[in-house]
Design an enzyme around this catalytic site. Structure first.
Site, PDB file in Angstrom:
ATOM      1  N   LYS A  16      12.224   5.223  76.695  1.00 51.12           N
ATOM      2  CA  LYS A  16      12.277   4.697  75.330  1.00 51.12           C
ATOM      3  C   LYS A  16      11.046   5.151  74.535  1.00 51.12           C
ATOM      4  CE  LYS A  16      14.755   0.566  77.002  1.00 51.12           C
ATOM      5  NZ  LYS A  16      14.714  -0.915  77.082  1.00 51.12           N
ATOM      6  N   TYR A  56      23.834   0.308  72.762  1.00 48.38           N
ATOM      7  CA  TYR A  56      23.647  -1.091  73.165  1.00 48.38           C
ATOM      8  C   TYR A  56      24.805  -1.992  72.735  1.00 48.38           C
ATOM      9  CZ  TYR A  56      18.820  -0.547  74.890  1.00 48.38           C
ATOM     10  OH  TYR A  56      17.708  -0.215  75.619  1.00 48.38           O
ATOM     11  N   HIS A 122      15.202   2.792  80.241  1.00 47.18           N
ATOM     12  CA  HIS A 122      16.561   2.261  80.376  1.00 47.18           C
ATOM     13  C   HIS A 122      17.262   2.964  81.532  1.00 47.18           C
ATOM     14  CE1 HIS A 122      20.747   1.264  79.508  1.00 47.18           C
ATOM     15  NE2 HIS A 122      20.982   2.543  79.723  1.00 47.18           N
TER      16      HIS A 122
HETATM   17  P1  RTP Z   1      18.167  -1.529  79.956  1.00 46.33           P
HETATM   18  O1  RTP Z   1      19.629  -1.689  79.607  1.00 46.33           O
HETATM   19  O2  RTP Z   1      17.308  -1.130  78.806  1.00 46.33           O
HETATM   20  O3  RTP Z   1      17.905  -0.758  81.219  1.00 46.33           O
HETATM   21  O4  RTP Z   1      17.664  -2.970  80.310  1.00 46.33           O
HETATM   22  P2  RTP Z   1      18.358  -4.005  81.216  1.00 46.33           P
HETATM   23  O5  RTP Z   1      19.747  -3.605  81.590  1.00 46.33           O
HETATM   24  O6  RTP Z   1      17.372  -4.261  82.311  1.00 46.33           O
HETATM   25  O7  RTP Z   1      18.422  -5.248  80.234  1.00 46.33           O
HETATM   26  P3  RTP Z   1      19.544  -5.728  79.186  1.00 46.33           P
HETATM   27  O8  RTP Z   1      19.744  -7.171  79.419  1.00 46.33           O
HETATM   28  O9  RTP Z   1      20.702  -4.810  79.166  1.00 46.33           O
HETATM   29  O10 RTP Z   1      18.722  -5.577  77.838  1.00 46.33           O
HETATM   30  C1  RTP Z   1      18.573  -4.326  77.268  1.00 46.33           C
HETATM   31  C2  RTP Z   1      17.210  -4.222  76.674  1.00 46.33           C
HETATM   32  O11 RTP Z   1      17.057  -5.180  75.631  1.00 46.33           O
HETATM   33  C3  RTP Z   1      15.710  -5.547  75.527  1.00 46.33           C
HETATM   34  N1  RTP Z   1      15.603  -6.982  75.621  1.00 46.33           N
HETATM   35  N2  RTP Z   1      14.867  -7.686  74.796  1.00 46.33           N
HETATM   36  N3  RTP Z   1      13.607  -9.788  73.451  1.00 46.33           N
HETATM   37  C4  RTP Z   1      14.335 -10.061  74.508  1.00 46.33           C
HETATM   38  O12 RTP Z   1      14.458 -11.166  74.948  1.00 46.33           O
HETATM   39  C5  RTP Z   1      14.986  -8.961  75.163  1.00 46.33           C
HETATM   40  N4  RTP Z   1      15.814  -9.044  76.217  1.00 46.33           N
HETATM   41  C6  RTP Z   1      16.196  -7.782  76.483  1.00 46.33           C
HETATM   42  C7  RTP Z   1      14.964  -4.892  76.658  1.00 46.33           C
HETATM   43  O13 RTP Z   1      14.335  -3.724  76.141  1.00 46.33           O
HETATM   44  C8  RTP Z   1      16.065  -4.505  77.615  1.00 46.33           C
HETATM   45  O14 RTP Z   1      15.682  -3.400  78.392  1.00 46.33           O
END
Ligand code: RTP
Length: 155
Positions: A16, A56, A122
Site C-alpha cells: 500500500k 475493496y 494487502h
Molecule cells: P487486507 O484486505 O488489506 O489484506 O486486510 P485484511 O484482509 O487483513 O483486513 P480487512 O478486514 O479486509 O480490511 C481491509 C483493510 O481495511 C483497513 N481497516 N481499517 N480503521 C479500521 O478499523 C480498519 N479496519 C480495517 C486495513 O487497512 C485493512 O487492511
C-alpha cells in the site's frame, strides 16, 4: 516434479502507499522471495478512487470504507502476483493479523507497522478473492509463467 508447475496456486499481494513511501518495497518482496514463492507479476500504479472502491467492494458497508479507499488511491501501490504451494494462506501468515497491534513479531505487519489504518500490505484472503483480485489488477499477458532455478530444490 514438473506436474506441480501447471496448477500452482497464485495470490494477489499489494504494498500500500504507506509501505511504498516508507521504503519497504524490497523488504517485503524479499520476505516472499526468500520463503520460496515465485513472483509472476509486478507493477507500480496509482489506483484511482473508483478502482480502490472496486478492490475493496466487500467492505463498502464498513465505516472506514471511504477513508480506506482514499488512502489506497493516495499514491503509488506495488501490485504483485505471487505463486507457490499454499501461497494464499501462507502469504497471509507472512503478512500477519490485520491490526499490527495484534500481529505477531516476525510477520510483516508485526515487524513493520503500528496501526490498522497504515498496515502497509494487502493479501488475498482466499482462492476466490485471489482470482478476482488478480483479474482486477492485471491483464492476462502481464502474468509471466516461467521455471525458476530454485524450484527443483523447493519441491
Ligand atoms: P487486507 O484486505 O488489506 O489484506 O486486510 P485484511 O484482509 O487483513 O483486513 P480487512 O478486514 O479486509 O480490511 C481491509 C483493510 O481495511 C483497513 N481497516 N481499517 N480503521 C479500521 O478499523 C480498519 N479496519 C480495517 C486495513 O487497512 C485493512 O487492511
Amino acid at each position: 516434479q514438473e506436474a506441480h508447475a501447471a496448477a500452482m496456486e497464485r495470490t494477489f499481494i499489494a504494498i500500500k502507499p504507506d509501505g511504498v513511501q516508507r521504503g519497504l518495497i524490497s523488504e517485503i518482496v524479499s520476505r516472499f522471495e526468500r520463503k520460496g514463492f515465485k513472483l509472476v507479476a509486478i507493477k507500480i500504479v496509482v489506483p484511482s478512487k473508483g478502482f480502490a472502491e472496486k478492490h475493496y467492494h466487500d467492505l463498502k458497508e464498513r465505516p472506514f470504507f471511504n477513508g480506506l479507499c482514499d488512502f489506497l488511491s493516495s499514491g503509488p501501490v506495488i501490485a504483485m502476483v505471487w505463486e507457490g504451494e499454499g501461497v494464499i494462506k501462507y502469504g497471509r501468515k507472512l503478512i500477519g493479523a490485520t491490526d499490527p497491534q495484534k500481529s505477531e513479531p516476525g510477520t510483516i505487519r508485526g515487524d513493520l507497522a503500528v496501526v490498522v489504518g497504515r498496515n502497509i500490505i494487502h493479501g488475498s484472503d482466499g482462492p476466490e478473492t485471489a482470482k478476482d483480485e488478480i483479474n482486477l489488477w492485471f491483464k492476462p499477458d502481464e502474468l509471466v509463467s516461467y521455471t525458476s532455478n530454485s524450484e527443483k530444490w523447493l519441491y
